[in-house]
Design a protein around this motif. Structure first.
Motif, mmCIF file in Angstrom:
data_model
loop_
_atom_site.group_PDB
_atom_site.id
_atom_site.type_symbol
_atom_site.label_atom_id
_atom_site.label_comp_id
_atom_site.label_asym_id
_atom_site.label_seq_id
_atom_site.Cartn_x
_atom_site.Cartn_y
_atom_site.Cartn_z
ATOM 1 N N GLY A 223 0.814 -1.209 0.000
ATOM 2 C CA GLY A 223 0.000 0.000 0.000
ATOM 3 C C GLY A 223 0.850 1.261 0.000
ATOM 4 N N SER B 94 -2.767 5.346 2.149
ATOM 5 C CA SER B 94 -3.040 3.916 2.011
ATOM 6 C C SER B 94 -3.185 3.255 3.369
ATOM 7 C CB SER B 94 -1.928 3.232 1.215
ATOM 8 O OG SER B 94 -0.883 2.857 2.081
ATOM 9 N N ALA C 263 1.085 3.990 -3.012
ATOM 10 C CA ALA C 263 0.762 5.387 -2.707
ATOM 11 C C ALA C 263 1.915 6.292 -3.127
ATOM 12 C CB ALA C 263 0.476 5.544 -1.210
#
Lengths: 403, 403
Positions: free
Chosen positions: B272, B290, B276
């Motif tokens: 994540g 994220s 991001a």
């Protein structure tokens, strides 16, 4: 004489699960006063004001407003704009141009300060005007207030989440680290303890930004818990920092880079990942996991404290009453009046604006790695119902094979 | 002739919010048969069997068992041990030594395989024995089954979480990336779409392990959504990988290291965080966030699908009935018999063991960046009630200042 005219409601800062209760409370209560001609809402907080982005909430059905009250996050939209004096003057000019006589701003200590400055401009200009700050923050860090709307529901999410991850950790033992929001105040991280039931339930360790975090003490704390329970669940505030006020994520990154002698291969760089990695490298435990609760904790639908919901509604309603009925300015504040009951007062804006409240010493244990019963007494009524976790109690069966 | 003797129940693999329903269903149903002398539980799955760690569940109160049924995660404890042939022989020897005649093992495809091997040993040894696999997995990836217990509740959590983060993202616009569990099957990530209500609700993009993930397509997808809605919410499965089956987290790490020309300073290394960072570096959008949902999604208390809860209970009860009443071995499987209703069958263990089910093509859109209505029709009944998110519909106020 009654001040006749328009009301403007706006929402600022990070959303909460109950911030729309306050908005709807202020709107519906305002609509009950005959001297109120129209109730406007500003889209995206103060940013919407300076851009004249208003909607006419007088034309919202009561039913739809009630549905919105039950929906998390700011229905009017929010903003991260932090108005300075010039920005506040712009706000005032727009309010004056639209003949807005009542301004209700839902937010934290920055929002209280905005309300304060705008109000000062109105007084200087001899413009008849009432401005009220309505409290909101999951961090629970507003001065004067016993606690703030938004905290109870976020605290309920955190407590419930830790019940789940603790049960998970019990079934597959190891070390678990959960990182909770709160850069300066530890109230939300402390809430991780509220659904503990059995003596060996996690979180076994709680680290708050109010205390200096030492990596060495942390390691020995985890080791002691592992020895005692064979597993360890830790709640950590995102704001923990070392003796020099350097965030622990930064300290750890430096230390790991040094340890690796240039062979850097970071598999995770957030605070939780770094702490997990540090534990794994220094203690003999194979299963170390971490989660960062992130945005889930502040606007998760349906995981809402009933107490928080009621109070968020009432601070909105009280704002309308204080301004329209009593013709007063200020910040609506919550005061505990019993066990458990609250009163709402109107406090001068400068007493709430800008500054931040921290966890009192009374709420943190001596070692600085857990909370006290005083915190539990304080926080438990705020979160409403909590999950009931049961355990098997069946007797052990005698072994029949001798290994 | 009725096979008289003891029952043993065990739980394996990752816990779910309803795995104790299955355990309690098997225990209480077994206790109703007169030929059952005792009902044991193994502590920590197969690991508890080879170490003879049993508790006598016949001595649990029915009331406490019902409380435990409503508690998430494996009350008997679990294990990550993956038994080979030798391990299974050990299991069989212990079962025989304790004169256990019925074995119910709750778990995924690995657990089904363990049951299959143990059962084969019993047959070879002419030991009268019935073994049943009870399905469980939040990944929903068991063959033969229409769906699996545990999925509905995890899917409800994911759907509810995305309702919250989407409302959050609407109030403070930007790009949000939520990483959902599921290394090989995308069912849980796909559930992020189930609480969408308005046409512009997120998640606007959904990436599943069943499709090759391209960073370039991802960027242009996000850019297109940003242009259309001014914000973008993305659901990503932790298992997404590139054309060479390399996990995207690895690909991204390489690419970022190369981009940085040796100046590596990673502030976050999870999938994540990396996605991001990649979006922030390549698109002109300031707010990119994220979250990795992590352990919260599989044992969050009280966020439970009522349908999932009932079915988890029934597969446990059916296991006892198939074994004790019908004197049969196999895996209990769930089959959809209407819209919405299910039947339970007993399927040969080898048909469920080891292999994994994936999202059918019918459930994934052509571009491979979202789900289809067929998926919604399939999954919606499994999650029970979902949050109702309301929006303001008030008309815009005319501007009075000409800037």
């Amino acid at each position: 004489m009654k001040l006749e005219g328009k009301v403007l409601v706006a929402q600022g800062g990070g959303p909460t699960a109950v911030i729309n209760q306050s908005m709807v409370g202020a709107v519906l209560e305002s609509r009950k006063f005959s001297q109120i001609s129209l109730v406007y809402g500003a889209i995206n907080g103060v940013n919407g004001i300076i851009n004249e982005n208003f909607i006419d909430l007088t034309q919202e059905t009561t039913h739809n407003l009630e549905q919105i009250a039950g929906t998390p996050s700011s229905a009017l939209g929010s903003t991260r704009d932090k108005p300075d004096e010039k920005y506040c003057l712009e706000i005032f000019k727009v309010l004056q141009a639209h003949e807005i006589r009542y301004f209700f701003y839902i937010g934290g200590n920055d929002s209280a300060d905005t309300v304060r400055i705008v109000n000062a401009y109105a007084e200087k200009s001899d413009y008849d005007f009432r401005a009220i700050h309505i409290p909101k923050t999951i961090d629970n860090d507003l001065l004067v207030n016993d606690h703030t709307p938004g905290y109870g529901s976020a605290a309920k999410f955190v407590a419930q989440a830790f019940t789940g991850v603790d049960l998970d950790n019990r079934s597959l033992p190891g070390v678990y680290i959960g990182v909770v929001m709160g850069r300066h105040a530890g109230f939300l991280t402390a809430a991780s303890s509220l659904a503990k039931k059995y003596h060996d339930d996690g979180p076994h360790l709680i680290y708050l930004p109010e205390r200096t975090f030492s990596l060495d003490t942390f390691l020995s704390d985890v080791q002691a818990i592992l020895k005692k329970h064979g597993r360890c669940v830790v709640a950590v505030s995102e704001g923990i920092s070392d003796a020099n006020k350097v965030p622990i994520a930064t300290t750890l990154m430096d230390r790991i880079e040094k340890d690796a002698h240039g062979n850097i291969s970071l598999s995770g760089g957030g605070l939780g990942d770094l702490l997990a990695r540090y534990v794994k490298e220094h203690l003999s435990v194979s299963r170390v996991r971490s989660d960062t609760f992130g945005y889930l904790q502040r606007s998760f639908p349906l995981v809402v404290s009933s107490v928080d919901q009621s109070e968020a509604r009432e601070v909105g309603e009280k704002a309308a009453q204080f301004a329209i009925w009593y013709d007063a300015d200020g910040s609506v504040t919550i005061h505990r009046s019993g066990d458990y009951s609250v009163d709402y007062h109107l406090t001068p804006l400068e007493k709430v604006a800008r500054h931040t409240k921290h966890m009192p010493d009374l709420f943190i244990n001596e070692k600085g790695n857990h909370i006290t019963d005083d915190f539990k007494l304080y926080a438990r009524p705020l979160v409403g119902s909590l999950p009931y976790a049961a355990r098997l109690r069946a007797p052990t069966v005698k072994k029949v094979i001798t290994y």
